[in-house]
Design a protein around this motif. Structure first.
Motif, short mmCIF file in Angstrom:
data_model
loop_
_atom_site.label_atom_id
_atom_site.label_comp_id
_atom_site.label_asym_id
_atom_site.label_seq_id
_atom_site.Cartn_x
_atom_site.Cartn_y
_atom_site.Cartn_z
N HIS A 13 0.79 -1.41 -0.02
CA HIS A 13 -0.12 0.07 0.00
C HIS A 13 0.74 1.23 0.08
N GLN A 14 1.96 1.10 0.75
CA GLN A 14 2.92 2.19 0.63
C GLN A 14 3.46 2.50 -0.67
N LEU A 15 3.73 1.39 -1.38
CA LEU A 15 4.26 1.44 -3.03
C LEU A 15 3.14 1.93 -3.67
N SER A 16 2.17 1.73 -3.61
CA SER A 16 1.07 2.30 -4.25
C SER A 16 0.71 3.76 -4.21
N SER A 17 0.83 4.13 -2.88
CA SER A 17 0.50 5.41 -2.60
C SER A 17 1.60 6.53 -2.87
N HIS A 18 2.78 5.97 -2.64
CA HIS A 18 3.93 6.88 -2.94
C HIS A 18 4.53 6.77 -4.29
N SER A 19 4.19 5.82 -4.97
CA SER A 19 4.86 5.37 -6.24
C SER A 19 6.49 5.29 -6.15
N LEU A 20 6.73 4.68 -5.10
CA LEU A 20 8.40 4.72 -4.97
C LEU A 20 8.76 3.15 -4.77
N LEU A 21 9.54 2.75 -5.79
CA LEU A 21 10.24 1.42 -5.58
C LEU A 21 11.64 1.43 -5.72
N SER A 22 12.56 1.02 -4.92
CA SER A 22 13.84 1.03 -4.80
C SER A 22 14.37 -0.05 -5.47
N LEU A 23 14.62 -0.30 -6.49
CA LEU A 23 14.83 -1.47 -7.24
C LEU A 23 16.31 -1.31 -8.41
N SER A 24 17.41 -1.69 -8.15
CA SER A 24 18.41 -1.64 -8.98
C SER A 24 19.19 -2.93 -9.27
N GLU A 39 13.59 5.40 -11.03
CA GLU A 39 13.40 6.88 -10.62
C GLU A 39 12.61 6.81 -9.28
N GLY A 40 13.09 7.65 -8.33
CA GLY A 40 12.41 7.63 -6.98
C GLY A 40 13.01 7.01 -5.96
N ALA A 41 13.79 6.13 -6.21
CA ALA A 41 14.87 5.19 -5.29
C ALA A 41 15.55 6.40 -4.16
N GLU A 42 15.67 5.77 -3.21
CA GLU A 42 16.45 6.39 -2.32
C GLU A 42 18.04 6.67 -2.55
N ASN A 86 30.54 19.19 -10.20
CA ASN A 86 29.62 19.69 -10.86
C ASN A 86 28.19 20.01 -9.97
N GLN A 87 27.62 21.14 -10.24
CA GLN A 87 26.71 21.50 -9.21
C GLN A 87 25.58 20.61 -9.24
N ARG A 88 25.25 19.76 -10.23
CA ARG A 88 24.23 18.77 -10.35
C ARG A 88 24.26 17.79 -9.18
N TYR A 89 25.60 17.44 -8.78
CA TYR A 89 25.84 16.35 -7.95
C TYR A 89 26.19 17.09 -6.69
N ARG A 90 26.05 18.19 -6.43
CA ARG A 90 26.48 18.82 -4.94
C ARG A 90 25.60 18.30 -3.79
N GLY A 91 26.12 17.35 -2.85
CA GLY A 91 25.25 16.91 -1.99
C GLY A 91 24.76 15.49 -2.18
N ARG A 110 22.62 9.71 -4.73
CA ARG A 110 21.49 9.66 -3.94
C ARG A 110 20.44 10.28 -4.96
N LYS A 111 18.94 10.07 -4.56
CA LYS A 111 17.91 10.54 -5.39
C LYS A 111 18.24 10.46 -6.97
N PRO A 112 18.40 9.20 -7.62
CA PRO A 112 18.69 9.15 -8.91
C PRO A 112 17.57 9.63 -9.98
N ALA A 113 17.76 10.45 -10.80
CA ALA A 113 16.80 10.91 -11.81
C ALA A 113 17.13 10.63 -13.32
N PHE A 114 16.03 10.92 -14.08
CA PHE A 114 16.50 10.42 -15.55
C PHE A 114 17.65 11.36 -16.25
N THR A 115 17.75 12.41 -15.65
CA THR A 115 18.90 13.17 -16.26
C THR A 115 20.31 12.59 -15.88
N ASP A 116 20.52 11.70 -14.92
CA ASP A 116 21.62 10.97 -14.57
C ASP A 116 21.93 9.83 -15.20
#
Length: 670
Positions: A13-24, A39-42, A86-91, A110-116
């Motif tokens: 239910h948490q997966l459904s509501s938050h649309s988050l799944l950390s799978l690599s 996308e959305g993985a921690e 590069n500023q994109r990866y700061r922190g 952390r927080k991988p996105a499509f642009t990564d």
């Protein structure tokens, strides 16, 4: 080999509501590591491991080359160095504290996105020396849909696919069993072949394809069965005249090629495809073969005869008159009426030299046989059928006859052969006018090999020279062939000629003896083109003392152009080639011995030979046959005019001017 690292939230239910799944997933490829994450993985880890001996005291650098500032993370012996990051990866990046001591240089993002999504490179350097480099490809995917959505969508998709499959199946079955639309193909007599088209998009297996004449009972044309053509089931006039593609079951192309279409081939052709007793496909193709408006023929000078073909509809009116005429001569070539030849208006040049079928009007075969054609017979012939009452034109055909002074034969010898027969057959009636027959070797300055002369005291004298022999009864048999001995690898082009008492060539043949290093090529060009290239290229560079000669072995004056002592010479050039030839001035370096002939015309038709000499030894030889033809897209009347201009400067006869007016009335309009 693949390793899968799975991190997920336990509660669906948490997966459904938050649309988050950390799978690599991490997979090893030949080109490097590949890491996939939603996308959305921690976070996601980019692995890189080296021996501690390499990493201890070194600097580890993570880069992404797609960025203007490529630095993602830097670890030095005294800690992280992130000033150039590069500023994109700061922190967003981190490495373990003891990474350089353990050799585990993996990078946590952390927080991988499509642009990564890109390729990251891990490089280990010590004192400016690169010790290790490894590439990791990161692909960030869209997060999967919730489980409840898949439970709803999958059945719907399956139902849609089943419905589509059923519809497509019935459409395919209906199309396959339907009768394809009929088609009409029109061609003119004289073409090499005609295609009767039948194509289907469906691949056919284990089928029988049968072509037949539906307008004639029990006439089977072509059968394809069990993966091959059944020639034993072919009938009548179609034996050896039809062809189908061998891969028709894979391509679906069931078309039939019919060679040399004739007027009698006009009709309805049916193509039927069946499997067992079931008929799968059927199509009708109507073929209409029309009379040819113009046809071109070639024949050698003083051949036994030439047939000027003209087949038209049968059962012409019995009182019709058939007139064969020349476009550039007065009088007729041949006239036929009421089953008899009419010679009252026949041109004297054709007396006793022409024949027609006495039953021509009934059969529709109006072809003319011209015996012993000569060079002067080359030109435009017109056959016209008139009605006897009002002189109305019922049928007409035009033919262009080209009479060549020589014919070309090719003789090939296997390695080790020391003799060969060079074929040359001449009609006995031509030999009755001859005074001599000789053979020459063009490669040696037209050196005489063997000669027979009527003026010699002994009829057999002169038929044997240097071991080369001619037939003792050549005047009776017409066999002027030459048997040569002691063949050398440099022999190439032989010329046999029949001469009259005035020194004119009555007939000539050129025989190319194919031996090692000899090349033969045919070049075709259109009358009116600015130039033509006779190609000959050999490996470069060439020695400075070589001599290159382009000649016409079938002419009395043979040399066209030569290259010797580093210069191009044309002092001995055949007169009609003055100012019309070019060669590469740097041919010793380029190896391009090609000859460029400007403003080619029909008189240039014939054989051209190029020899490369070193002293008296021939190093390379090539023969090129040049054919200068009429423009294929030229108007019919233009071609007639060119034929008249080439043969005579006089005005054409009045009846031919009237014919020209009928064919092209716009030519006489201002």
């Amino acid at each position: 080999m693949e390793e899968f690292l799975l991190l997920r939230v336990s509660d669906v239910h948490q997966l459904s509501s938050h649309s988050l799944l950390s799978l690599s997933s991490v997979s090893q490829h030949a080109s490097g590591l590949q890491v996939e994450v939603f996308e959305g993985a921690e976070s996601v880890q980019l692995p890189c491991r080296v021996e501690p001996s390499e990493s201890d005291g070194s600097t580890a650098v993570w880069d992404q080359d797609d960025l203007r500032i490529p630095t993602v993370h830097v670890r030095q012996p005294d800690g992280d160095y992130l000033r150039d990051q590069n500023q994109r990866y700061r922190g967003r990046t981190a490495m373990t504290e003891d990474a350089l001591q353990t050799g585990d240089l993996s990078l946590t993002l952390r927080k991988p996105a499509f642009t990564d999504s890109s390729t990251f490179t891990c490089t280990v350097r010590r004192l400016g020396e690169e010790l290790h480099q490894e590439a990791v490809q990161l692909q960030v995917k869209e997060a999967p849909a919730p489980v409840w959505l898949w439970v709803l969508v999958v059945p719907v998709v399956l139902v849609v696919l089943v419905v589509v499959a059923v519809v497509l199946y019935y459409r395919w079955k209906k199309k396959l069993t339907a009768v394809l639309p009929s088609e009409t193909v029109e061609v003119r007599e004289g073409l090499k072949s005609v295609l009767l088209p039948v194509k289907t998009q469906r691949r056919l297996h284990n089928v029988r394809v049968e072509w037949s004449r539906s307008d004639r009972a029990n006439v089977r044309i072509q059968v394809f069965e069990n993966g091959q053509t059944r020639s034993d089931q072919q009938q009548g006039v179609y034996l050896g005249r039809t062809k189908m593609k061998a891969d028709l079951q894979q391509t679906g192309d069931l078309s039939l090629t019919l060679r040399a279409p004739q007027l009698d081939d006009s009709g309805v052709y049916a193509c039927v495809v069946s499997r067992g007793a079931a008929k799968l496909l059927q199509k009708a193709v109507t073929l209409r073969v029309k009379e040819s408006l113009m046809e071109e023929l070639e024949v050698a000078d003083r051949a036994a005869f030439v047939l000027l073909p003209f087949k038209t509809t049968a059962d012409l009116p019995a009182d019709s008159k058939v007139v064969w005429s020349r476009a550039d001569k007065h009088g007729s070539v041949h006239e036929h009426q009421s089953g008899q030849n009419q010679s009252a208006r026949q041109n004297q040049e054709y007396l006793n030299r022409t024949e027609m079928n006495p039953d021509a009007l009934r059969t529709g075969d109006l072809s003319l046989t011209l015996n012993c054609p000569r060079l002067a017979d080359g030109g435009v012939f017109i056959c016209t059928v008139y009605s006897d009452e009002d002189e109305k034109i019922l049928k007409r055909k035009v033919l262009m006859l080209n009479v060549k002074v020589h014919q070309v034969e090719k003789v090939s010898l296997e390695v080790g052969c020391r003799s060969a027969v060079l074929p040359f057959q001449a009609p006995p009636q031509l030999l009755a006018e001859a005074s001599a027959v000789d053979w020459r070797l063009s490669d040696r300055g037209n050196r005489l090999l063997c000669r027979y002369s009527k003026d010699q005291d002994s009829p057999a004298q002169g038929r044997v020279h240097e071991g080369h022999m001619m037939d003792e009864d050549l005047l009776t048999t017409g066999n002027c062939s030459l048997t040569i001995s002691n063949v050398s690898l440099t022999d190439g082009v032989y010329i046999g000629s029949v001469w009259d008492q005035r020194g004119n060539i009555l007939r000539q043949t050129v025989v190319v003896l194919r031996l090692r290093g000899f090349q033969l090529e045919i070049v075709k060009v259109t009358d009116g083109d600015p130039s033509v290239t006779l190609p000959f290229k050999i490996p470069a560079p060439l020695d400075e003392d070589v001599r290159v000669e382009w000649t016409r072995p079938d002419c009395r004056q043979t040399e066209i152009v030569s290259f010797r002592n580093g210069e191009i010479h044309s002092a001995q050039q055949v007169l009609r080639y003055h100012g019309r030839t070019e060669m590469d001035k740097d041919l010793l370096a380029s190896g391009d011995l090609s000859l460029v002939l400007k403003r080619p015309r029909p008189k240039d038709n014939g054989l051209y030979k190029c020899c490369v000499y070193s002293g008296d030894q021939i190093l390379q030889t090539k023969m090129v046959t040049l054919s200068v033809g009429e423009p294929p897209d030229g108007r019919f009347t233009d071609r007639l005019l060119r034929g008249w201009k080439r043969k005579t400067s006089r005005d054409p006869p009045a009846e031919n001017v009237q014919l020209l007016d009928v064919l092209n009335p716009s030519m006489n309009q201002d």
